[in-house]
Design a protein around this motif. Structure first.
Motif, PDB file in Angstrom:
ATOM      1  N   GLN A  23       0.813  -1.230   0.000  1.00 65.21           N
ATOM      2  CA  GLN A  23       0.000   0.000   0.000  1.00 65.21           C
ATOM      3  C   GLN A  23       0.842   1.274   0.000  1.00 65.21           C
ATOM      4  OE1 GLN A  23      -3.213   0.323  -0.427  1.00 65.21           O
ATOM      5  NE2 GLN A  23      -3.667  -1.867  -0.432  1.00 65.21           N
ATOM      6  N   GLN A  24       2.158   1.130   0.157  1.00 68.32           N
ATOM      7  CA  GLN A  24       3.042   2.308   0.105  1.00 68.32           C
ATOM      8  C   GLN A  24       3.491   2.597  -1.321  1.00 68.32           C
ATOM      9  OE1 GLN A  24       3.501   3.782   3.079  1.00 68.32           O
ATOM     10  NE2 GLN A  24       2.254   2.102   3.889  1.00 68.32           N
ATOM     11  N   CYS A  25       3.196   1.681  -2.221  1.00 65.72           N
ATOM     12  CA  CYS A  25       3.760   1.765  -3.572  1.00 65.72           C
ATOM     13  C   CYS A  25       2.861   2.594  -4.494  1.00 65.72           C
ATOM     14  CB  CYS A  25       3.932   0.358  -4.136  1.00 65.72           C
ATOM     15  SG  CYS A  25       4.475   0.356  -5.848  1.00 65.72           S
ATOM     16  N   PRO A  26       3.363   3.707  -5.022  1.00 65.88           N
ATOM     17  CA  PRO A  26       2.522   4.562  -5.877  1.00 65.88           C
ATOM     18  C   PRO A  26       1.969   3.821  -7.092  1.00 65.88           C
ATOM     19  CG  PRO A  26       4.604   5.653  -5.373  1.00 65.88           C
ATOM     20  CD  PRO A  26       4.722   4.265  -4.852  1.00 65.88           C
ATOM     21  N   ASP A  77       9.968  -1.474 -15.448  1.00 66.74           N
ATOM     22  CA  ASP A  77      10.216  -0.089 -15.870  1.00 66.74           C
ATOM     23  C   ASP A  77       9.238   0.888 -15.223  1.00 66.74           C
ATOM     24  OD1 ASP A  77      12.401  -0.615 -17.390  1.00 66.74           O
ATOM     25  OD2 ASP A  77      11.354  -0.632 -19.320  1.00 66.74           O
ATOM     26  N   LEU A  78       8.058   0.388 -14.871  1.00 67.33           N
ATOM     27  CA  LEU A  78       7.045   1.271 -14.280  1.00 67.33           C
ATOM     28  C   LEU A  78       7.411   1.686 -12.842  1.00 67.33           C
ATOM     29  CD1 LEU A  78       4.336   2.368 -15.364  1.00 67.33           C
ATOM     30  CD2 LEU A  78       3.186   0.563 -14.078  1.00 67.33           C
ATOM     31  N   CYS A  79       8.380   0.989 -12.264  1.00 64.77           N
ATOM     32  CA  CYS A  79       8.815   1.318 -10.892  1.00 64.77           C
ATOM     33  C   CYS A  79       9.520   2.682 -10.882  1.00 64.77           C
ATOM     34  CB  CYS A  79       9.765   0.239 -10.400  1.00 64.77           C
ATOM     35  SG  CYS A  79      10.520   0.629  -8.814  1.00 64.77           S
ATOM     36  N   LEU A  80       9.168   3.519  -9.904  1.00 69.22           N
ATOM     37  CA  LEU A  80       9.768   4.851  -9.792  1.00 69.22           C
ATOM     38  C   LEU A  80      11.120   4.816  -9.072  1.00 69.22           C
ATOM     39  CD1 LEU A  80       6.398   5.846  -8.510  1.00 69.22           C
ATOM     40  CD2 LEU A  80       7.388   7.433 -10.133  1.00 69.22           C
ATOM     41  N   VAL A  81      11.438   3.679  -8.464  1.00 68.31           N
ATOM     42  CA  VAL A  81      12.581   3.556  -7.553  1.00 68.31           C
ATOM     43  C   VAL A  81      12.513   4.652  -6.481  1.00 68.31           C
ATOM     44  CG1 VAL A  81      15.009   2.892  -7.379  1.00 68.31           C
ATOM     45  CG2 VAL A  81      13.884   2.759  -9.568  1.00 68.31           C
ATOM     46  N   CYS A  82      11.299   4.858  -5.979  1.00 72.15           N
ATOM     47  CA  CYS A  82      11.101   5.873  -4.940  1.00 72.15           C
ATOM     48  C   CYS A  82      11.552   5.354  -3.579  1.00 72.15           C
ATOM     49  CB  CYS A  82       9.637   6.279  -4.875  1.00 72.15           C
ATOM     50  SG  CYS A  82       8.534   4.969  -4.302  1.00 72.15           S
ATOM     51  N   ALA A 116       8.091  12.540 -10.259  1.00 69.93           N
ATOM     52  CA  ALA A 116       9.250  13.068 -10.998  1.00 69.93           C
ATOM     53  C   ALA A 116      10.299  11.960 -11.171  1.00 69.93           C
ATOM     54  CB  ALA A 116       9.839  14.265 -10.280  1.00 69.93           C
ATOM     55  N   ALA A 117      10.831  11.473 -10.041  1.00 67.79           N
ATOM     56  CA  ALA A 117      11.700  10.284 -10.020  1.00 67.79           C
ATOM     57  C   ALA A 117      12.774  10.285 -11.107  1.00 67.79           C
ATOM     58  CB  ALA A 117      10.844   9.020 -10.119  1.00 67.79           C
ATOM     59  N   GLY A 118      13.706  11.225 -11.007  1.00 68.49           N
ATOM     60  CA  GLY A 118      14.773  11.287 -12.014  1.00 68.49           C
ATOM     61  C   GLY A 118      14.180  11.745 -13.335  1.00 68.49           C
ATOM     62  N   MET A 148       1.874   7.519 -16.259  1.00 64.71           N
ATOM     63  CA  MET A 148       1.852   7.185 -14.833  1.00 64.71           C
ATOM     64  C   MET A 148       2.316   8.391 -13.999  1.00 64.71           C
ATOM     65  SD  MET A 148       1.263   5.186 -12.344  1.00 64.71           S
ATOM     66  CE  MET A 148       0.939   3.556 -12.986  1.00 64.71           C
ATOM     67  N   SER A 149       3.338   9.077 -14.490  1.00 69.64           N
ATOM     68  CA  SER A 149       3.853  10.238 -13.771  1.00 69.64           C
ATOM     69  C   SER A 149       2.751  11.291 -13.585  1.00 69.64           C
ATOM     70  CB  SER A 149       5.039  10.825 -14.545  1.00 69.64           C
ATOM     71  OG  SER A 149       5.444  12.032 -13.968  1.00 69.64           O
TER      72      SER A 149
END
Ligand code: SF4
Ligand code: SF4
Length: 414
Positions: A32-35, A73-78, A347-349, A358-359
């Motif tokens: 649930q923390q994952c955008p 690829d959809l992961c923001l690496v947030c 934003a994520a880079g 998605m952004s």
């Protein structure tokens, strides 16, 4: 039918990522923390699912199909999943390893990335972009392919050369010096937000510290790591670990959360004493000023402010309180909390260029939260986040100013 025995990882890097992936106990606390999970509801678009997929790849149980690669690829690496994980899974490390093997950047992307580590070339390129902006040639980008149009739309206004000058190598403390600190100038920061860098030095000097800026410092490598180019990321980090090795430095102060996260991970990434020293001594500007800036005096102001936590400051550096506590020292300034303030803004880079839909969806959710605060100013300490918020606010025609904490605090110095 029993599943085939996993093939052993083939290299040390794979092995480190593989071991990190084994730490996941599938508890689902991170979900649930994952955008991207909040926006899609798909298991393969949440941290637990992605770890499962990356581990399966390392074990040779699956192939990098287009669908699987798209989910990664959809992961923001947030790294929101890391800060809640009870097993301490190093998600960013597993993802960086996966990207280093799956991504094959084209020539233009490799050239753009290489620019970040070459200060003089980066500033020459910025000068060219400014020329296209001043002459309005950049508006011709709307005739070009979608990717170039997006790049042009997100290109920040480049300030004139006179405002992009490098920071002085030495700035003395105001009054008697209490110590000596170094400032990290960054690559994008030094081009687009040189004013924030100047405010950073001004605040540190006003707090009573001599400020040095080593000329050998270079890009932190965070964007390269995000993109899976680990060799370049580690090479840049190595250069910085040498540039900031002066033992007389009380701290290495950064004002961009992505750079701060790269430094926070330098010890682990480089495995050297210099890398560890960089990790130990690097500090976000707000943390340093909170702990060492008792001499700072701010004038009273009648202003309603909200704070959005840059992911890498909150989830990677784990600095969750200093910006808020520091702003609370300004007399009259009223802080209002924003819902989901530690959720990525999208934003994520360069994610907003790679995954524009998605952004924008994530940003729309955040803009709704911002509107509900009634704040006049949104404070956030990362260049990408500032640009992302400003673009969304302009599109919605909201009357909210987006400022770096250094900008706001420097403006309010008594
Ligand atoms: S919180 Fe950690 S252990 Fe639990 S599913 Fe997420 S990554 Fe795995
Ligand atoms: S890094 Fe962020 S987007 Fe990627 S899986 Fe973790 S929480 Fe989700």
């Amino acid at each position: 039918m029993s599943s085939p025995a996993p093939a052993p990882p083939k290299s040390a890097a794979e092995s480190a990522a593989y071991l990190a992936s084994l730490d996941c106990v599938h508890c689902g606390l991170c979900v649930q923390q994952c955008p991207t999970y909040l926006m899609t509801g798909r298991e393969s678009a949440n941290p637990r699912g992605r770890i499962y997929l990356m581990r399966a790849l390392l074990e040779g149980r699956t192939e990098p199909t287009p669908g699987l690669v798209a989910d990664l690829d959809l992961c923001l690496v947030c790294r929101a999943c890391e800060s809640i994980c009870p097993s301490g899974v190093q998600f960013g490390e597993v993802m960086a390893d996966a990207r280093s093997r799956l991504r094959k950047p084209g020539r233009i992307r490799r050239w753009m990335m290489s620019l970040l580590g070459r200060k003089a070339a980066l500033h020459r390129f910025a000068g060219l972009i400014r020329l296209t902006q001043v002459t309005k040639v950049d508006q011709l980008a709307r005739l070009l392919p979608a990717r170039v149009r997006r790049l042009a739309a997100f290109s920040p206004r480049i300030p004139p050369k006179s405002e992009r000058l490098p920071l002085p190598s030495f700035t003395p403390a105001e009054g008697t010096a209490r110590g000596r600190v170094a400032v990290f100038e960054g690559c994008v920061m030094s081009v687009v937000f040189a004013d924030v860098n100047r405010d950073t030095v001004r605040l540190l000097s006003a707090a009573g510290y001599d400020v040095v800026v080593p000329s050998e410092a270079t890009c932190c490598g965070a964007l390269h790591e995000h993109d899976g180019d680990l060799a370049s990321a580690h090479s840049l980090l190595g250069q910085n670990s040498t540039a900031y090795s002066d033992p007389s430095l009380l701290a290495i102060v950064h004002n961009s959360s992505g750079c701060g996260a790269a430094f926070a991970g330098a010890g682990r990434s480089l495995g050297t004493d210099l890398g560890q020293a960089l990790t130990t001594r690097s500090q976000d500007l707000t943390r340093f000023l909170l702990d060492h800036g008792q001499a700072l005096r701010f004038r009273s102001v009648d202003l309603v402010v909200t704070y959005d936590a840059p992911c890498h400051l909150h989830h990677a550096v784990r600095e969750t309180t200093a910006p808020l506590e520091l702003l609370a020292r300004v007399p009259g300034l009223k802080m209002v909390p924003m819902e989901e303030a530690s959720l990525c803004c999208g934003a994520a880079g360069i994610y907003n260029l790679d995954q524009p839909e998605m952004s924008r969806s994530i940003l729309a959710r955040k803009l709704d939260h911002l509107a509900a605060t009634g704040a006049e100013v949104l404070v956030t300490g990362n260049p990408g986040c500032i640009l992302q918020w400003r673009s969304g606010i302009a599109e919605r025609k909201m009357a909210v100013d987006v400022l770096h904490p250094a900008t706001l605090l420097a403006r309010l110095l008594a």
